[in-house]
Design an enzyme around this catalytic site. Structure first.
Site, PDB file in Angstrom:
ATOM      1  N   HIS A 188       6.926  -3.021   4.605  1.00 32.09           N
ATOM      2  CA  HIS A 188       6.895  -1.655   4.830  1.00 32.09           C
ATOM      3  C   HIS A 188       7.252  -1.158   6.261  1.00 32.09           C
ATOM      4  O   HIS A 188       8.047  -0.144   6.513  1.00 32.09           O
ATOM      5  CB  HIS A 188       5.490  -1.523   4.521  1.00 32.09           C
ATOM      6  CG  HIS A 188       4.938  -1.855   3.364  1.00 32.09           C
ATOM      7  ND1 HIS A 188       5.704  -1.685   2.143  1.00 32.09           N
ATOM      8  CD2 HIS A 188       3.735  -2.461   3.030  1.00 32.09           C
ATOM      9  CE1 HIS A 188       4.930  -2.197   1.000  1.00 32.09           C
ATOM     10  NE2 HIS A 188       3.639  -2.551   1.549  1.00 32.09           N
TER      11      HIS A 188
ATOM     12  N   ASP B 240       9.657  -0.722  -2.648  1.00 31.92           N
ATOM     13  CA  ASP B 240       8.789  -0.654  -1.640  1.00 31.92           C
ATOM     14  C   ASP B 240       8.190   0.660  -1.480  1.00 31.92           C
ATOM     15  O   ASP B 240       8.629   1.689  -1.082  1.00 31.92           O
ATOM     16  CB  ASP B 240       9.463  -1.175  -0.098  1.00 31.92           C
ATOM     17  CG  ASP B 240       8.437  -0.823   1.114  1.00 31.92           C
ATOM     18  OD1 ASP B 240       7.777  -0.137   1.101  1.00 31.92           O
ATOM     19  OD2 ASP B 240       8.876  -1.889   2.041  1.00 31.92           O
ATOM     20  N   HIS B 241       6.931   1.012  -1.823  1.00 34.00           N
ATOM     21  CA  HIS B 241       6.436   2.192  -2.246  1.00 34.00           C
ATOM     22  C   HIS B 241       6.407   3.138  -1.027  1.00 34.00           C
ATOM     23  O   HIS B 241       6.404   4.220  -1.058  1.00 34.00           O
ATOM     24  CB  HIS B 241       5.311   2.103  -3.103  1.00 34.00           C
ATOM     25  CG  HIS B 241       3.843   1.550  -1.999  1.00 34.00           C
ATOM     26  ND1 HIS B 241       3.493   0.352  -2.006  1.00 34.00           N
ATOM     27  CD2 HIS B 241       2.983   2.494  -1.361  1.00 34.00           C
ATOM     28  CE1 HIS B 241       2.661   0.268  -1.366  1.00 34.00           C
ATOM     29  NE2 HIS B 241       2.193   1.361  -0.922  1.00 34.00           N
TER      30      HIS B 241
END
Ligand code: NAP
Length: 483
Positions: free
Chosen positions: A239, A176-177
């Site tokens: 996110h 999950d950047h």
């Protein structure tokens, strides 16, 4: 004052989907930047894999183009020449049998082996299976899995089970950047490396929290994919849930992958189900020549949301009664992502003129300019008597750390280096993902089973009117969406 760069261990990194958008925009440019920084040595190897037929030089030419475009590096840059020597390419169909033997041959022993699945999720299982069956992955190998991780609890469980057939949890890095962003990690440092905030970080002193991820772009270009997903699946389940967890979690006993992830999981499990009155869906309308959502989605009947706002309550001692308001949407007024912790007002004002009095706010900005800002009250300077004014106390590291601070590694760079280092702290664990879906599923099911349509909102606005009312009725207001 940026931390010293320590080279990672030698590695062989295979990028499945090396010819795709993500590889070109993020992964290859990110790896190049880490090479330039000295974190990747000349003894590392990056092997591209996809169905397209080409040789090593063909792949190097594609990488050169991508790196030139996304890092503004000229094609004759000497460091780029060094980096390209690390690259090679193997044509492989994830569903086929050819190419796997060549890949096996290409892998070296005695180095870290990592496999980045930068392909459609429907191929994750095929690749995992073939890596294992062909003896390419060993017990120390790591796999990096992109989002989306399932589209509901059932599919996430099935995917976890498929991966678990060939890899143990300690080998699986679910990206999950958002977790790779500097400020997100700084949130943990600010909370747990200072005495100042944590005593106030609870329902007694925090009035509410706002988490906003606003985009100015629509869904043009990826309408088909997005229409099957929507803001809840695309943004909230992953996110925004991660941002909520890091804001709300208890201090882990140690900054250790499982300790951090255990605490995040407890937050997700403590989330109350969201009632229909506490959630607002929206779809953007047309603006000038720009089409509306339905046209972009090429689906005139679509009820998929391009905006969602919700009031989330956490049932635990720390947060009882303190709402977390989440909102995210496309075609909004500005592109911004932030977490705002809004504290309560002081219990009593000693000042006659307290008109300027505003609650303290800690704003953690993820984009566009990563940084932190604490809003405090001071006396308005000058001889006008004791008037109060709120000023921001800028806690941005870009300034504090000098020119290097402004050039922080991109989230993908940091996360890939963590994969090589074998550090899973900033990656989602399987049970975390499943718990997040378990909370999200009933919300989506209620929409899918109901007949209501999302509320329209003007492109370039702050979202649907109803979302404003979500806070107004609690005597609160959203922070302005501003870049
Ligand atoms: P993409 O541009 O469509 O690229 C897909 C890649 O997969 C291509 O390299 C394609 O190359 C390869 N591929 C397709 N079928 C294959 C097969 N049967 N065997 C081997 N390789 C195959 O997709 P993307 O945007 O890069 O996204 C990749 C992954 O990252 C997806 O899971 C996506 O959800 C996720 N993601 C992407 C972004 C982004 O910004 N792009 C952001 C977040 C997450 P060939 O056609 O040559 O095989």
């Amino acid at each position: 004052m940026v931390s010293r760069v320590i080279p990672v261990e030698d590695f062989d990194l295979v990028i499945f989907g090396a010819t795709g958008d993500l590889a070109k925009r993020k992964i290859l440019p990110g790896l190049f930047r880490r090479y330039v920084a000295g974190q990747i040595t000349d003894n590392c190897r990056i092997i591209g894999a996809a169905r397209s037929q080409m040789d090593d030089n063909g792949f190097r030419a594609e990488a050169t183009q991508a790196i030139a475009e996304f890092t503004k590096t000229p094609a004759d840059d000497p460091q780029l020449a060094g980096f390209l020597k690390l690259l090679s390419y193997v044509p492989i169909d994830a569903k086929g049998t050819e190419g796997w033997a060549v890949l096996k041959e290409r892998m070296r022993s005695g180095v870290v082996r990592a496999f980045y699945f930068s392909v459609a999720p429907s191929l994750f299982g095929d690749i995992a299976e073939r890596l294992a069956d062909n003896g390419i992955a060993d017990a120390n190998s790591r796999i990096v899995v992109e989002k989306p991780f399932g589209r509901d609890l059932a599919t996430a469980k099935a995917l976890n089970a498929t991966l678990a057939r060939h890899f143990h949890e300690g080998q699986i890095y679910r990206i999950d950047h958002y977790l790779g962003k500097e400020t997100v990690q700084n949130l943990m440092a600010v909370r747990f490396a200072n005495i100042l905030f944590e005593p106030l970080w609870n329902a007694q002193y925090v009035d509410h929290v706002q988490i906003t991820v606003a985009e100015t772009v629509g869904i043009g270009g990826r309408g088909g994919y997005y229409d099957q997903s929507g803001a809840m699946r695309d943004m909230v389940q992953n996110h925004m849930m991660q941002l909520l967890c890091l804001t709300a979690m208890e201090p882990p006993y140690h900054f250790d992958p499982d300790a951090v992830r255990d605490e995040k999981l407890k937050v997700i499990r403590a989330l109350e189900p969201v009632g229909v009155d506490d959630i607002v869906r929206g779809q953007y309308r047309a603006r000038g020549d720009e089409p509306d959502y339905l046209t972009d989605a090429e689906n005139p009947d679509s009820r998929t949301e391009s905006y969602v706002a919700l009031k989330v309550l956490i049932s635990n001692w720390r947060w009882q009664g303190t709402p977390f308001y989440l909102r995210t949407g496309k075609k909004l007024r500005a592109r911004t992502s932030e977490i705002a912790v809004v504290f309560r007002e002081p219990p009593h004002s000693i000042f006659d003129d307290d008109e300027g009095q505003r609650p303290n706010e800690l704003v953690i900005r993820l984009q566009p300019n990563e940084g932190m800002n604490l809003k405090v009250m001071i006396k308005e300077p000058g001889p006008g008597g004791m008037r109060l004014v709120q000023v921001p106390l800028d806690m941005s590291f870009a300034e504090a750390l000098g020119p290097e601070g402004a050039d922080m590694p991109d989230a993908y760079e940091r996360l890939i280096m963590d994969v090589i280092r074998g550090n899973q702290t900033l990656f989602m664990r399987g049970d975390e993902v499943e718990a997040a879906w378990a909370w999200t599923d009933p919300i989506i099911a209620a929409w899918e089973n109901g007949k209501d349509r999302p509320e329209g909102y003007d492109a370039g606005s702050s979202g649907p009117e109803e979302a404003l009312r979500l806070l107004h009725r609690d005597n609160r207001r959203w922070r302005e969406i501003a870049a």
